[in-house]
Write a protein that holds these residues in place. Structure first.
Motif, PDB file in Angstrom:
ATOM      1  N   HIS A   1      50.259  28.409  45.520  1.00 21.69           N
ATOM      2  CA  HIS A   1      48.851  28.765  46.342  1.00 21.69           C
ATOM      3  C   HIS A   1      49.078  29.790  47.248  1.00 21.69           C
ATOM      4  N   ILE A   2      50.103  29.740  48.182  1.00 18.81           N
ATOM      5  CA  ILE A   2      50.422  30.652  49.107  1.00 18.81           C
ATOM      6  C   ILE A   2      50.501  32.074  48.422  1.00 18.81           C
ATOM      7  N   VAL A   3      51.323  32.208  47.402  1.00 21.17           N
ATOM      8  CA  VAL A   3      51.255  33.511  46.627  1.00 21.17           C
ATOM      9  C   VAL A   3      50.132  33.905  46.076  1.00 21.17           C
ATOM     10  N   SER A   4      49.140  32.954  45.924  1.00 18.62           N
ATOM     11  CA  SER A   4      48.011  33.345  45.073  1.00 18.62           C
ATOM     12  C   SER A   4      47.266  34.012  46.177  1.00 18.62           C
ATOM     13  N   LEU A   5      47.324  33.653  47.456  1.00 23.59           N
ATOM     14  CA  LEU A   5      46.540  34.314  48.510  1.00 23.59           C
ATOM     15  C   LEU A   5      46.811  35.805  48.877  1.00 23.59           C
ATOM     16  N   LEU A   6      48.107  35.981  48.191  1.00 27.76           N
ATOM     17  CA  LEU A   6      48.706  37.394  48.642  1.00 27.76           C
ATOM     18  C   LEU A   6      48.270  38.326  47.446  1.00 27.76           C
ATOM     19  N   THR A   7      47.930  37.688  46.310  1.00 22.99           N
ATOM     20  CA  THR A   7      47.498  38.474  45.126  1.00 22.99           C
ATOM     21  C   THR A   7      46.577  39.611  45.169  1.00 22.99           C
ATOM     22  N   VAL A   8      46.940  40.829  44.777  1.00 21.90           N
ATOM     23  CA  VAL A   8      46.002  41.845  44.944  1.00 21.90           C
ATOM     24  C   VAL A   8      44.735  41.593  44.406  1.00 21.90           C
ATOM     25  N   VAL A   9      43.805  42.186  44.710  1.00 21.55           N
ATOM     26  CA  VAL A   9      42.208  41.939  44.118  1.00 21.55           C
ATOM     27  C   VAL A   9      42.309  42.994  43.188  1.00 21.55           C
ATOM     28  N   ASP A  10      41.866  42.633  41.985  1.00 22.00           N
ATOM     29  CA  ASP A  10      41.781  43.449  40.917  1.00 22.00           C
ATOM     30  C   ASP A  10      40.162  44.103  40.858  1.00 22.00           C
ATOM     31  N   ILE A  11      40.066  45.281  41.176  1.00 20.99           N
ATOM     32  CA  ILE A  11      38.511  45.466  41.385  1.00 20.99           C
ATOM     33  C   ILE A  11      38.257  46.173  40.025  1.00 20.99           C
TER      34      ILE A  11
ATOM     35  N   PHE B   1      50.250  36.317  35.889  1.00 23.50           N
ATOM     36  CA  PHE B   1      50.443  37.474  36.441  1.00 23.50           C
ATOM     37  C   PHE B   1      49.951  38.678  35.247  1.00 23.50           C
ATOM     38  N   ASN B   2      50.233  38.303  34.051  1.00 21.56           N
ATOM     39  CA  ASN B   2      50.025  39.542  33.117  1.00 21.56           C
ATOM     40  C   ASN B   2      48.854  38.852  32.028  1.00 21.56           C
ATOM     41  N   GLY B   3      48.828  39.942  30.972  1.00 23.49           N
ATOM     42  CA  GLY B   3      47.878  39.598  29.899  1.00 23.49           C
ATOM     43  C   GLY B   3      48.398  38.469  28.932  1.00 23.49           C
ATOM     44  N   HIS B   4      49.639  38.641  28.790  1.00 23.51           N
ATOM     45  CA  HIS B   4      50.302  37.668  27.737  1.00 23.51           C
ATOM     46  C   HIS B   4      50.158  36.068  28.486  1.00 23.51           C
TER      47      HIS B   4
ATOM     48  N   VAL C   1      24.787  51.986  28.624  1.00 22.55           N
ATOM     49  CA  VAL C   1      26.138  50.968  28.690  1.00 22.55           C
ATOM     50  C   VAL C   1      26.515  51.228  30.092  1.00 22.55           C
ATOM     51  N   ALA C   2      26.923  49.968  30.585  1.00 20.01           N
ATOM     52  CA  ALA C   2      27.892  49.761  31.616  1.00 20.01           C
ATOM     53  C   ALA C   2      29.185  49.184  31.139  1.00 20.01           C
ATOM     54  N   PHE C   3      30.141  49.988  31.486  1.00 18.15           N
ATOM     55  CA  PHE C   3      31.498  49.382  30.726  1.00 18.15           C
ATOM     56  C   PHE C   3      32.338  49.220  32.001  1.00 18.15           C
ATOM     57  N   ALA C   4      32.935  47.960  32.053  1.00 20.58           N
ATOM     58  CA  ALA C   4      33.756  47.281  32.984  1.00 20.58           C
ATOM     59  C   ALA C   4      34.959  47.037  32.771  1.00 20.58           C
ATOM     60  N   VAL C   5      36.009  47.652  33.301  1.00 19.37           N
ATOM     61  CA  VAL C   5      37.527  47.138  32.697  1.00 19.37           C
ATOM     62  C   VAL C   5      38.351  46.738  34.224  1.00 19.37           C
ATOM     63  N   THR C   6      38.869  45.622  33.961  1.00 19.41           N
ATOM     64  CA  THR C   6      39.954  45.121  34.892  1.00 19.41           C
ATOM     65  C   THR C   6      41.144  45.391  34.380  1.00 19.41           C
ATOM     66  N   GLU C   7      42.134  45.391  35.457  1.00 21.29           N
ATOM     67  CA  GLU C   7      43.449  45.770  35.094  1.00 21.29           C
ATOM     68  C   GLU C   7      44.084  44.669  34.588  1.00 21.29           C
ATOM     69  N   LYS C   8      43.600  43.569  34.746  1.00 28.75           N
ATOM     70  CA  LYS C   8      44.427  42.257  34.632  1.00 28.75           C
ATOM     71  C   LYS C   8      43.361  41.353  33.894  1.00 28.75           C
TER      72      LYS C   8
ATOM     73  N   TRP D   1      40.941  36.077  32.087  1.00 32.65           N
ATOM     74  CA  TRP D   1      40.249  36.386  33.523  1.00 32.65           C
ATOM     75  C   TRP D   1      40.442  35.035  34.257  1.00 32.65           C
ATOM     76  N   PHE D   2      41.588  34.172  34.319  1.00 35.13           N
ATOM     77  CA  PHE D   2      41.622  32.953  35.236  1.00 35.13           C
ATOM     78  C   PHE D   2      42.389  33.350  36.372  1.00 35.13           C
ATOM     79  N   GLU D   3      41.330  32.738  37.314  1.00 35.27           N
ATOM     80  CA  GLU D   3      41.594  32.936  38.681  1.00 35.27           C
ATOM     81  C   GLU D   3      41.854  31.463  39.522  1.00 35.27           C
TER      82      GLU D   3
END
Length: 451
Positions: free
Chosen positions: A3-13, A64-67, A360-367, A373-375
């Motif tokens: 949970h602490i590591v999660s707080l440090l996770t970079v936000v994916d805009i 932390f990744n797509g897989h 069209v509005a096209f939104a792409v996340t890095e992760k 898209w689990f947070e």
């Protein structure tokens, strides 16, 4: 510690792509009076009403990744959250096929006004109304307003043979066949003529929705659309699945396994049509020990994935070229939100420019993976889908914020018991016996969920 590591996770805009200039949409003013409506650019409309797209997505630290995100969509236990029950209606099509419409809230739970916005949902490859990604949207969208939801109605269009819908003709479904969603929307609009219809599709269903919207153009009965994890260019994405060992052995075979099991459940029904090429192809695909998605599509889908013409196709690659939606995206003429993740292992080619389409509005996340898209939630072990936030914001925006648009909707009539659109006699539908109450969290056992 996690949970602490999660707080440090970079936000994916998310990266948002709009045409320049974007289309203007007619939005409601202080009252519902047409005189109070005004025009607003799609970009401004999204920015002011979908804050989650600008606030960002923070992936759970251990996904932390797509897989990993995709794997959790398959193996995660979602039976205790987003519970949604449905009333099922079965529709018979002109070719003798059957599609299932699952509506929520059930009539014995509560009654909604006739002008309540309706979310029309198309599920993924072998899914249905039970899928967790479907319920993650419908639960908040259809929860009463006084309980924090939108108070909408949801109707899931279950493809032929999926989610317990019977196979009653020698025709299946596919990523490109749109006549089943066309007659489903025809039926829904006839039943609820005052309700705005909002389309959303997931994965294969997103591809079907995009093609349907593009084909209908200004005559579309849906007032807006949303495509989540759409595969877009089926040729390139299928080729990448085939060329990469990991993707071929895990994803291409997992999807083929689901389709193989689905065919096995309906083999007896298809046997009623012994002379049809689809029926003759079933034994071979059922006997295959190492099946990939392209091999299944080359044997089954390119034969029975839709009506003739254009089916059958010579090969799966001819079918993929025809069924792709990336070039059709330019023809959509209703406000349309697309969401994809860059690390999706199944969808790796994204048409972010949308052919210059200003709608069209096209939104792409890095992760985010495929339909992930689990947070992390507020407590350890609490994991939720971030994508529900922007999608529900979008549904609220288009369901309540858009003023009535000028569209060229064709009238309907009933011919020999089948509901049809005036001027088109080749497709139609009618209600048939069956259906009943459906408990969304029970799902379809034996198939991998989330694909």
């Amino acid at each position: 510690m996690g949970h602490i590591v999660s707080l440090l996770t970079v936000v994916d805009i998310p990266r948002l792509h709009f045409a320049s200039p974007s289309a203007t949409v007619k939005v409601k003013g202080p009252t519902d009076s047409p005189e109070d409506s005004r025009r607003e650019s799609l970009e401004s409309f999204v920015e002011s009403r979908c804050p989650s797209l600008y606030g960002g997505f923070k992936p759970a630290s251990w996904l932390f990744n797509g897989h990993l995100q995709t794997a959790y969509a398959v193996v995660g236990d979602f039976s205790k959250i987003d519970k949604v029950d449905y009333d099922r209606t079965l529709l018979r099509t002109l070719d003798g096929g059957t599609i299932g419409l699952d509506s929520t809230p059930p009539t014995d739970e509560r009654t909604l006004p006739d002008d309540t916005p309706i979310v029309v949902v198309l599920h993924g490859l072998t899914g249905g109304s039970h899928e967790s990604y479907v319920r993650a949207i419908l639960a908040p969208a259809c929860t009463p307003v006084e309980q924090g939801g939108l108070g909408y109605r949801g109707i899931v269009v279950n493809f032929r043979g999926c989610a317990g819908v019977p196979i009653t003709s020698p025709q299946l479904y596919s990523a490109g066949h749109t006549d089943d969603i066309r007659v489903a929307v025809l039926h829904i609009s006839r039943r609820y003529p005052k309700a705005p219809l909002l389309g959303i599709g997931f994965s294969l269903g997103a591809n079907v929705l995009t093609r349907y919207l593009a084909e209908e153009g200004q005559q579309c009965r849906l007032v807006a659309g949303c495509a989540v994890a759409c595969p877009w260019d089926l040729v390139k994405n299928a080729q990448r699945l085939e060329d990469d060992w990991l993707h071929r052995e895990i994803y291409a075979k997992a999807m083929a396994s689901n389709l193989q099991k689905l065919m096995g459940r309906h083999a007896e029904s298809l046997a009623k049509f012994p002379d049809h090429p689809l029926t003759k192809a079933v034994p071979g695909v059922m006997a295959a020990k190492s099946l990939t998605l392209s091999k299944f599509d080359n044997t089954i889908t390119c034969i029975g994935g839709g009506s003739s013409p254009p089916f059958p196709f010579p090969t799966c690659w001819d079918y993929y070229a025809w069924a792709s939606s990336h070039e059709m995206l330019a023809k959509v003429r209703v406000p349309f939100l697309a969401l994809n993740a860059e690390d999706d292992p199944i969808v790796q080619v994204l048409p972010v420019e949308a052919g210059g389409n200003p709608y069209v509005a096209f939104a792409v996340t890095e992760k985010g993976g495929h339909l992930g898209w689990f947070e992390a939630g507020k407590s350890i072990g609490d994991v939720r889908r971030w994508v529900s936030k922007p999608v529900v914001e979008w549904l609220k925006a288009v369901g309540e914020g858009l003023a009535a648009q000028d569209r060229q909707i064709q009238p309907t009539h009933v011919v020999d018991g089948f509901l049809k659109e005036v001027g088109r006699d080749d497709i139609g539908c009618k209600e048939v016996e069956g259906g009943g109450h459906v408990i969304g969290v029970e799902g379809e056992g034996g198939l991998l969920a989330g694909l």
